[in-house]
Structure formats: C-alpha cells, structure tokens
Design a protein around this motif. Sequence first.
Motif, PDB file in Angstrom:
ATOM      1  N   ARG A 194       0.823  -1.214   0.000  1.00 29.60           N
ATOM      2  CA  ARG A 194       0.000   0.000   0.000  1.00 29.60           C
ATOM      3  C   ARG A 194       0.856   1.263   0.000  1.00 29.60           C
ATOM      4  O   ARG A 194       0.438   2.294  -0.531  1.00 29.60           O
ATOM      5  CB  ARG A 194      -0.928   0.025   1.224  1.00 29.60           C
ATOM      6  CG  ARG A 194      -1.749  -1.233   1.441  1.00 29.60           C
ATOM      7  CD  ARG A 194      -2.656  -1.526   0.263  1.00 29.60           C
ATOM      8  NE  ARG A 194      -3.643  -0.489   0.026  1.00 29.60           N
ATOM      9  CZ  ARG A 194      -4.810  -0.388   0.688  1.00 29.60           C
ATOM     10  NH1 ARG A 194      -5.104  -1.238   1.657  1.00 29.60           N
ATOM     11  NH2 ARG A 194      -5.668   0.562   0.390  1.00 29.60           N
ATOM     12  N   VAL A 195       2.030   1.198   0.624  1.00 33.92           N
ATOM     13  CA  VAL A 195       2.936   2.343   0.652  1.00 33.92           C
ATOM     14  C   VAL A 195       4.339   1.850   0.328  1.00 33.92           C
ATOM     15  O   VAL A 195       4.606   0.635   0.323  1.00 33.92           O
ATOM     16  CB  VAL A 195       2.930   3.065   2.033  1.00 33.92           C
ATOM     17  CG1 VAL A 195       1.521   3.479   2.416  1.00 33.92           C
ATOM     18  CG2 VAL A 195       3.563   2.208   3.108  1.00 33.92           C
ATOM     19  N   GLU A 196       5.238   2.789   0.070  1.00 33.71           N
ATOM     20  CA  GLU A 196       6.629   2.439  -0.192  1.00 33.71           C
ATOM     21  C   GLU A 196       7.537   3.406   0.548  1.00 33.71           C
ATOM     22  O   GLU A 196       7.226   4.597   0.676  1.00 33.71           O
ATOM     23  CB  GLU A 196       6.933   2.468  -1.684  1.00 33.71           C
ATOM     24  CG  GLU A 196       6.730   3.821  -2.338  1.00 33.71           C
ATOM     25  CD  GLU A 196       7.005   3.795  -3.829  1.00 33.71           C
ATOM     26  OE1 GLU A 196       7.510   2.768  -4.317  1.00 33.71           O
ATOM     27  OE2 GLU A 196       6.730   4.807  -4.505  1.00 33.71           O
ATOM     28  N   ALA A 197       8.642   2.878   1.065  1.00 30.29           N
ATOM     29  CA  ALA A 197       9.626   3.708   1.755  1.00 30.29           C
ATOM     30  C   ALA A 197      10.655   4.190   0.751  1.00 30.29           C
ATOM     31  O   ALA A 197      11.152   3.414  -0.068  1.00 30.29           O
ATOM     32  CB  ALA A 197      10.295   2.913   2.856  1.00 30.29           C
ATOM     33  N   ARG A 198      10.973   5.488   0.816  1.00 31.93           N
ATOM     34  CA  ARG A 198      12.007   6.050  -0.041  1.00 31.93           C
ATOM     35  C   ARG A 198      13.123   6.577   0.840  1.00 31.93           C
ATOM     36  O   ARG A 198      12.863   7.316   1.804  1.00 31.93           O
ATOM     37  CB  ARG A 198      11.430   7.182  -0.901  1.00 31.93           C
ATOM     38  CG  ARG A 198      10.313   6.717  -1.818  1.00 31.93           C
ATOM     39  CD  ARG A 198       9.765   7.839  -2.664  1.00 31.93           C
ATOM     40  NE  ARG A 198       8.582   7.441  -3.405  1.00 31.93           N
ATOM     41  CZ  ARG A 198       7.830   8.264  -4.124  1.00 31.93           C
ATOM     42  NH1 ARG A 198       8.162   9.553  -4.197  1.00 31.93           N
ATOM     43  NH2 ARG A 198       6.762   7.820  -4.747  1.00 31.93           N
ATOM     44  N   PRO A 199      14.362   6.193   0.536  1.00 29.91           N
ATOM     45  CA  PRO A 199      15.496   6.596   1.381  1.00 29.91           C
ATOM     46  C   PRO A 199      15.559   8.104   1.585  1.00 29.91           C
ATOM     47  O   PRO A 199      15.416   8.882   0.642  1.00 29.91           O
ATOM     48  CB  PRO A 199      16.713   6.082   0.593  1.00 29.91           C
ATOM     49  CG  PRO A 199      16.170   4.967  -0.247  1.00 29.91           C
ATOM     50  CD  PRO A 199      14.775   5.355  -0.590  1.00 29.91           C
ATOM     51  N   LYS A 200      15.735   8.503   2.831  1.00 32.52           N
ATOM     52  CA  LYS A 200      15.901   9.912   3.230  1.00 32.52           C
ATOM     53  C   LYS A 200      14.709  10.787   2.835  1.00 32.52           C
ATOM     54  O   LYS A 200      14.828  11.997   2.712  1.00 32.52           O
ATOM     55  CB  LYS A 200      17.184  10.491   2.614  1.00 32.52           C
ATOM     56  CG  LYS A 200      18.453   9.766   3.041  1.00 32.52           C
ATOM     57  CD  LYS A 200      19.678  10.408   2.409  1.00 32.52           C
ATOM     58  CE  LYS A 200      20.948   9.679   2.824  1.00 32.52           C
ATOM     59  NZ  LYS A 200      22.160  10.276   2.211  1.00 32.52           N
ATOM     60  N   SER A 201      13.553  10.170   2.607  1.00 30.50           N
ATOM     61  CA  SER A 201      12.394  10.949   2.172  1.00 30.50           C
ATOM     62  C   SER A 201      11.145  10.620   2.960  1.00 30.50           C
ATOM     63  O   SER A 201      10.360  11.501   3.267  1.00 30.50           O
ATOM     64  CB  SER A 201      12.148  10.731   0.673  1.00 30.50           C
ATOM     65  OG  SER A 201      11.095  11.535   0.218  1.00 30.50           O
ATOM     66  N   GLY A 202      10.921   9.338   3.281  1.00 32.88           N
ATOM     67  CA  GLY A 202       9.739   8.967   4.043  1.00 32.88           C
ATOM     68  C   GLY A 202       8.933   7.887   3.348  1.00 32.88           C
ATOM     69  O   GLY A 202       9.432   7.159   2.491  1.00 32.88           O
ATOM     70  N   TYR A 203       7.656   7.789   3.742  1.00 31.20           N
ATOM     71  CA  TYR A 203       6.751   6.783   3.198  1.00 31.20           C
ATOM     72  C   TYR A 203       5.745   7.460   2.274  1.00 31.20           C
ATOM     73  O   TYR A 203       5.199   8.516   2.596  1.00 31.20           O
ATOM     74  CB  TYR A 203       6.003   6.063   4.318  1.00 31.20           C
ATOM     75  CG  TYR A 203       6.851   5.073   5.080  1.00 31.20           C
ATOM     76  CD1 TYR A 203       6.877   3.720   4.726  1.00 31.20           C
ATOM     77  CD2 TYR A 203       7.633   5.479   6.157  1.00 31.20           C
ATOM     78  CE1 TYR A 203       7.663   2.810   5.423  1.00 31.20           C
ATOM     79  CE2 TYR A 203       8.421   4.577   6.856  1.00 31.20           C
ATOM     80  CZ  TYR A 203       8.431   3.242   6.484  1.00 31.20           C
ATOM     81  OH  TYR A 203       9.203   2.345   7.173  1.00 31.20           O
ATOM     82  N   TYR A 204       5.488   6.798   1.131  1.00 34.97           N
ATOM     83  CA  TYR A 204       4.594   7.352   0.116  1.00 34.97           C
ATOM     84  C   TYR A 204       3.546   6.318  -0.273  1.00 34.97           C
ATOM     85  O   TYR A 204       3.815   5.096  -0.271  1.00 34.97           O
ATOM     86  CB  TYR A 204       5.371   7.751  -1.140  1.00 34.97           C
ATOM     87  CG  TYR A 204       6.275   8.948  -0.948  1.00 34.97           C
ATOM     88  CD1 TYR A 204       5.901  10.198  -1.408  1.00 34.97           C
ATOM     89  CD2 TYR A 204       7.497   8.823  -0.288  1.00 34.97           C
ATOM     90  CE1 TYR A 204       6.738  11.302  -1.239  1.00 34.97           C
ATOM     91  CE2 TYR A 204       8.330   9.924  -0.103  1.00 34.97           C
ATOM     92  CZ  TYR A 204       7.939  11.154  -0.578  1.00 34.97           C
ATOM     93  OH  TYR A 204       8.749  12.244  -0.399  1.00 34.97           O
ATOM     94  N   VAL A 205       2.360   6.805  -0.639  1.00 34.38           N
ATOM     95  CA  VAL A 205       1.307   5.915  -1.118  1.00 34.38           C
ATOM     96  C   VAL A 205       1.704   5.388  -2.488  1.00 34.38           C
ATOM     97  O   VAL A 205       2.105   6.147  -3.378  1.00 34.38           O
ATOM     98  CB  VAL A 205      -0.041   6.661  -1.209  1.00 34.38           C
ATOM     99  CG1 VAL A 205      -1.129   5.720  -1.725  1.00 34.38           C
ATOM    100  CG2 VAL A 205      -0.424   7.232   0.156  1.00 34.38           C
TER     101      VAL A 205
END
Length: 483
Positions: free
Chosen positions: A70-81
């Motif tokens: 449902r979401v994805e983690a992006r390095p140094k950025s946070g979690y996104y839908v």
Amino acid sequence: MQYAQMTLAVDPERTEFLYQQVVDLIGDRIEGGDLRPGDRLPSLRKMSRTLEVSIPTVRQAYIELERHGRVEARPKSGYYVRARQRRELVRPGCKSCEPRPVNRLSLVERVYEAIHRPGYVPFGIANPSMALPASKALHRTMRRIMTRSEDRSLGYAEMTGEPTLKRQLAHRFLQLGGDIPAKDILITNGGQEALSIALLSVCKPGDVVAVESPTYHGLLELLEANGMLALEIETCPTAGIVLSALERALDRHRVAACIFSSVLNNPLGAATTDDYRRELVALLEQRRIPLIEDDVYGDLLYAGSRPRPAQFLSRSGLVLTCGSFSKTVAPGYRIGWLLPGKYGEAARRHKRSLSCSSGLLQQLTLADFLASGEFERHLRRLLPVLERNANRMSALVAEHFPAATRVSHPAGGSVLWIELPKGHDSAAVFNAALDHGISIAPGLISAPSDRYRNFIRLSYGHPWTEDVEQALKTLGSLITRMR
C-alpha cells in the motif's frame, strides 16, 4: 504540500492492536481517495503526535502497509502511497521487421493541432517542465540580463551559439565525466533541430535508419520529410533496445545510422545503464554505424544520479548527442544543443543553412540560470512533482480504464504508454477524446508500422488539477464504451 494532511483517531479500548488500527485508518483514507498515489505520509513523529500513540506503533503500521504494497519507503524521504499494481506491457514482437517508408505526417499534424486548442486538456504533448514552471526564476534572470546587456541581447547570436552558454554546458558535461570543449558544442533551436541537423549530417534520402519500437514520433516525421526508411528494433518496456535484436537487424540490413533515446525512451520511459550504453556504442562502432542519441530526457530520471550520455563512451567520434532545455526548463525558449562528434563541419554547415543562429536573449538567460545554480534547484523540485503525477495518472487509469489495460512504469520523463485491450483503435480514441475537449497521442504515430494501433500516450507534464482528473475519468469511460 509536503505530506498528506489527515485527521485520524485510534481507540485504545478496542480489541485490535493499536498498529492495526493505524493500518486500517490509513487504508481507509487510501480507498476513499483522501490519500492518493504519490502522497507522502506524515513522519513517524508527526503521526505519533497526531494519534497519541508511540513512534514504534506508527513504524510497525507503516512497515505493515509497505509489506502489503500500500505504501513504499524512499530513502531519506519517508513513506509514500503506492500506485495500484500495473499489468506489465506486452513486449512488441518485431524481430522480423523490414525497413519501410514512414507515412504518419497527416496524423501527426492533427495531433499537434489538437494540442493547442483553447480549453482542451493537453495529454497529447510531452511537456514535463510545465508540471512545475520555473517562470519566476526565469523572469528574474531575464530581467538581470536585460539590465546588464540590453542592446546586445536583442541582436543575433553567433552561428554556433552564445559562448557563455556553451561554457556552462561544457562545465556540466565535465561534471558528468565528459571532456567536451565548449567550441565543439552547437546551440540549436530546440532538440528537434538538433536531431534534424544530426540526421542530415550522417544520412541521405533512401538510407535505412534504425529506430526504437515504439519511438518518439518527431523522429519518424524527420525520416518521412527526408525520404528515409525506418527500421524498427524491438525495445524492452523497462530496459531499452534489445541488443540481440539490434545485432540481428544489422546483420540483415544495411543501416546508415541509428536514432535511439540514449538514457530514457519516449514513450516507454525505459531507462538504460552506463554498461548497457557502453555495449551499444561498442556494437555500433565495430560496424562503423553512427548513433544519434536523443538525450533530451537525461536530466529527468526520478532516482539516482544523472547518467552519462553515450557520446562519453565513444572512442571513434561516431556518436552525435542531442539535448534541449525544452523538457527541463522552458519549451518556449526553443534552445537545444548538439554534440556532433566527428561530424562537426557537416553539422555547422546544416545549422547555417537551416536557421543561421538561435535566440540570443534566451541563451544569455539560460547561461545565467545554469551559472547561478537555479537550474539544479529547479530540477530537484520538478522531479518529485513528475513522479507524483505519474503515480496519480497510473492509479486513475487502473481505476477507470478497461480491466485489461496495461500501463508503462516510467523511470522518468512525463508520459505513460498505455496498451488498451485488443480491438481498440487509437485513432478512433483520439477522435472521440477531441469531441470531449481532450487531446491525446495515438500510438499509431510512434512507429512506421501499425503494431501500436491499440496504444495511446498520455502526458502528465501539467500542474495536477481537478480538471486533469476529470478528463482521465472521462477518457476511461469513453474507451470502455467504445469497446
């Protein structure tokens, strides 16, 4: 907006674990459309304060949402839908393609005419820089130029280009690992003139030119206008030209040149690696075949560092690189460039005969824009907007287009390549969309053959608005009814 605004609540008295309640609350917001693909979730700390739960509870919820896609983690950025899972594009089977003349001019003309109709939603034009226009910074820069050199800026530029802009480009190339002397750079009227000059410098009427399948329709228009034949080469939706297919084609046909997107394919959005381009250049240089690389999208990859142009990997000077500021900064400025390799004399001759020079005021403005660091700052702001637009458009296509629709997963740029179910005709879709105030690019213009009759290209290089969303819903409804 840096993150999605939400008003949530959890109930410590309920039997579910607190982290599961957080999972359910965010999931409900995603299903309800309050959270959309590409939206960033609040940070762990902010969500913890909002819900009055611990940071480990929020972290566990985010990890669970990521595990379920449902979401994805992006390095140094946070979690996104995340966007909904997309069906992979079917690879076009064009292993036995033959050279053929191009006959797409009338349809291309209709596509261009539709793009500029007042009030129409312009999905038909790839215009990434307009998703977040750099108008304020550019106008500020241009005012400085006008104040500093008012009279000079209104005159003709040198035929090969303004020296200050060429020096800034040479500096950028040096940072990418390419030692390109400023004097060797040829400034052009946009990327299309750069491609035209490159093509005229290495080919003549009747020659066979290898192109990606699908490819940028502007390349096919150039081949048609100059009486050349196009040879389609099988292209992977995620990795670029299939080198084994290219090698077979070169064994069978006398190819005068290849025109390929060096880093990022338009319309597939397929990205290539330095190792891949090194192998491609070696394959062509062994056979003494020039490569014209269309590198206008090289600065628009969403992740990783800017790849090196294929010309930097050449040992024989047989690679001609075409670039432009149209996709990154200002399409209306019409400023591009050509690195002609060993074909510098021919390229300068064709530039002189085609347009003599390019706009000086625009060149001076862009030189200052690069020197001040504004260009790099603009790219850092633009890329997340484009990626978010791509995810939003993909999600709406998945929701409103026919169930069997397949969608590309672009690594950069500003377009989706969409495969409609068999039986759909992209020319008919184009006409029906126009009746509803929507312009699209039918897949038929992206190849000399008819193999992409059921494909369309949609651009997300616009500010995201309710009108854009409604147009996608309307388009999906039209396509579904046409079936």
